[in-house]
Design a protein around this motif. Structure first.
Motif, mmCIF file in Angstrom:
data_model
loop_
_atom_site.group_PDB
_atom_site.id
_atom_site.type_symbol
_atom_site.label_atom_id
_atom_site.label_comp_id
_atom_site.label_asym_id
_atom_site.label_seq_id
_atom_site.Cartn_x
_atom_site.Cartn_y
_atom_site.Cartn_z
ATOM 1 N N ILE B 138 -33.926 -55.227 18.177
ATOM 2 C CA ILE B 138 -34.774 -55.369 19.146
ATOM 3 C C ILE B 138 -34.451 -54.858 20.208
ATOM 4 N N ALA B 139 -34.609 -54.386 21.703
ATOM 5 C CA ALA B 139 -34.274 -54.678 22.289
ATOM 6 C C ALA B 139 -34.932 -54.638 23.857
ATOM 7 N N THR B 140 -36.272 -55.076 23.711
ATOM 8 C CA THR B 140 -37.085 -55.659 24.250
ATOM 9 C C THR B 140 -36.477 -56.581 25.297
ATOM 10 N N ASN B 141 -36.985 -55.819 26.785
ATOM 11 C CA ASN B 141 -36.710 -56.670 27.834
ATOM 12 C C ASN B 141 -37.070 -58.264 27.305
ATOM 13 N N ALA B 169 -29.571 -60.654 22.044
ATOM 14 C CA ALA B 169 -28.804 -62.866 22.591
ATOM 15 C C ALA B 169 -29.983 -62.904 23.941
ATOM 16 N N SER B 170 -30.029 -63.614 24.341
ATOM 17 C CA SER B 170 -30.063 -64.352 25.753
ATOM 18 C C SER B 170 -29.048 -65.029 26.100
ATOM 19 N N ARG B 193 -26.596 -71.685 21.804
ATOM 20 C CA ARG B 193 -25.836 -71.856 21.412
ATOM 21 C C ARG B 193 -24.810 -71.609 20.642
ATOM 22 N N VAL B 194 -23.848 -71.780 20.719
ATOM 23 C CA VAL B 194 -22.992 -70.564 19.275
ATOM 24 C C VAL B 194 -21.420 -71.713 19.155
ATOM 25 N N ARG B 195 -21.041 -71.494 17.983
ATOM 26 C CA ARG B 195 -19.569 -72.292 17.352
ATOM 27 C C ARG B 195 -18.518 -71.549 18.640
#
Lengths: 196, 196
Positions: B138-141, B169-170, B193-195
Motif C-alpha cells: 500500500i503506497a498511499t500518501n 516505510a515512513s 527504527r531499524v536495527r
C-alpha cells in the motif's frame, strides 16, 4: 517517449520549472477541463503570430500602432522610457501615468555584451527630436544596468533645453518592513527622503 | 482583451500561478523560439486525446494496456496500490519496484466527500481475486487520508490467507536534516527504527 513524458519535457523548459513542478503541472493539465487546454494551447501557439512590436514605441500590439501611441487621450508631452515591453503594462496599470512610452529592449550591460548599439536609442532620439516632449521619465530598473542606462540617456540629452529628465523614485516598497529592506534600498530611501 | 492579456488570464488558472508569474511567463513565451511554442501548445491541446486510463490498473497510457500491465518482465506476484496515476511514475522511476500497480483515483477523505465508493476498490478486489498476488504494497500518501485508505484496504483483505499486506516505510527523508523534520515524521521514524 510517451505523450506525458513529452509534455513534461516541454514544460521543464519554462522558467522556474523543475522536474517535479513540470510533472505536477502535466498531471494537472490531464485532469483539467479539455476546453481550457484547447484555449491555453492555442493561445501559446498563436501568441507570436498575433502580436508584433509597435513601430513607434516598441511595445507589443496586435494593431498597426499600439494603444498608447494611437490614443488621442494620452499626454504627448510626457515620454516614459522603459527596458522591456512588459514594463509598459506595469506602469500603465499603476494608474499614475498617462503619457507615452518608449521601449529600449533592455539595459546597457557590457558583461552580457549589451552595449548602447543593441538598444533603441536612435529611435528614442528621433522621437525626442520630432516630439515636443516636456519631460522624459527614465523608468529603467533600479539595478546597476538600469542606472547605467539612465545615466547614458541623461548624457544623450544633456544639450536639450526645456526638457526635464527625471527618474522613478527609489525607496521602501509600500507595505514593506524596514527590517526586511536591504541596505542599498534603505540607503537610497534615506538619501531621497521627502518633507511631509 | 488583447492577445497578451488573454494568454496571461489563461496562464493564471494554472496551479501556483499568480498575476506576476503569469505575466512573466507570457512575456517569456513571446520572446522564446516559435517552434517551442508550437510544440508546447500542441502538446497541451492534445494530451487528453492521446492518453486514457489503462482498463486494468488505471494509470495513463496511449496503448490499449499500459506498459506495466502489458510487460512480461514485471513481477506479477506484487501489486502496489497508489492514489494517483502520477504516483506510478514516481515509484517506478525510483527503481526499487518491479511489480504491478493499481491506481485508486484518490484517498478516502470524508470531509471532501470522497468515500470508498468514489475509488476503484471493486476493481482492486477483482484483480486480487483473480491475480495470484503474494504481496499487496500500500503506497498511499503518508497523510491522514492515505493512512485511512491503507487501513480500509487492510480491512478489505483481512480474510485473505497467504497475501502479505505492507505499507511504504515512513521516516526521515534521505538527505534531510533532523532540525527541519516535523514532529510527526520524527515520531514515526523513532517508532519505526531499524536495527543496523
Amino acid at each position: 517517449m510517451t505523450a506525458i513524458e513529452d509534455l513534461i519535457r516541454l514544460l521543464k523548459h519554462l522558467p522556474g520549472m523543475g522536474e517535479k513542478s513540470a510533472s505536477r503541472l502535466a498531471y494537472h493539465l490531464i485532469r483539467t477541463d479539455s476546453s481550457f487546454n484547447k484555449a491555453l494551447g492555442s493561445a501559446i501557439m498563436e501568441i507570436q503570430d498575433r502580436i508584433h512590436p509597435c513601430p513607434i514605441c516598441g511595445c507589443y500590439t496586435e494593431d498597426e500602432l499600439c494603444s498608447y501611441c494611437s490614443s488621442p487621450d494620452r499626454d504627448n508631452s510626457l515620454l516614459c522610457v522603459v527596458e522591456q515591453p512588459q514594463d509598459v503594462l506595469s506602469i500603465s496599470s499603476s494608474g499614475a501615468y498617462n503619457g507615452l512610452f518608449h521601449v529600449l529592449g533592455g539595459a546597457i550591460d557590457p558583461l552580457s555584451g549589451i552595449g548602447p548599439d543593441s538598444l533603441s536609442f536612435p529611435q528614442l532620439m528621433k522621437r525626442i527630436d520630432e516630439g515636443g516632449f516636456k519631460e522624459i521619465i527614465i523608468a529603467t530598473n533600479p539595478t546597476e544596468e538600469g542606472d547605467t542606462t539612465a545615466l547614458y540617456i541623461r548624457h544623450l540629452l544633456k544639450d536639450r533645453e526645456g526638457i526635464a529628465i527625471t527618474r522613478l523614485a527609489s525607496g521602501l516598497p509600500i507595505g514593506g518592513d524596514l527590517g526586511y529592506a536591504d541596505k542599498l534600498t534603505l540607503a537610497r530611501s534615506m538619501r531621497g527622503r521627502v518633507r511631509i
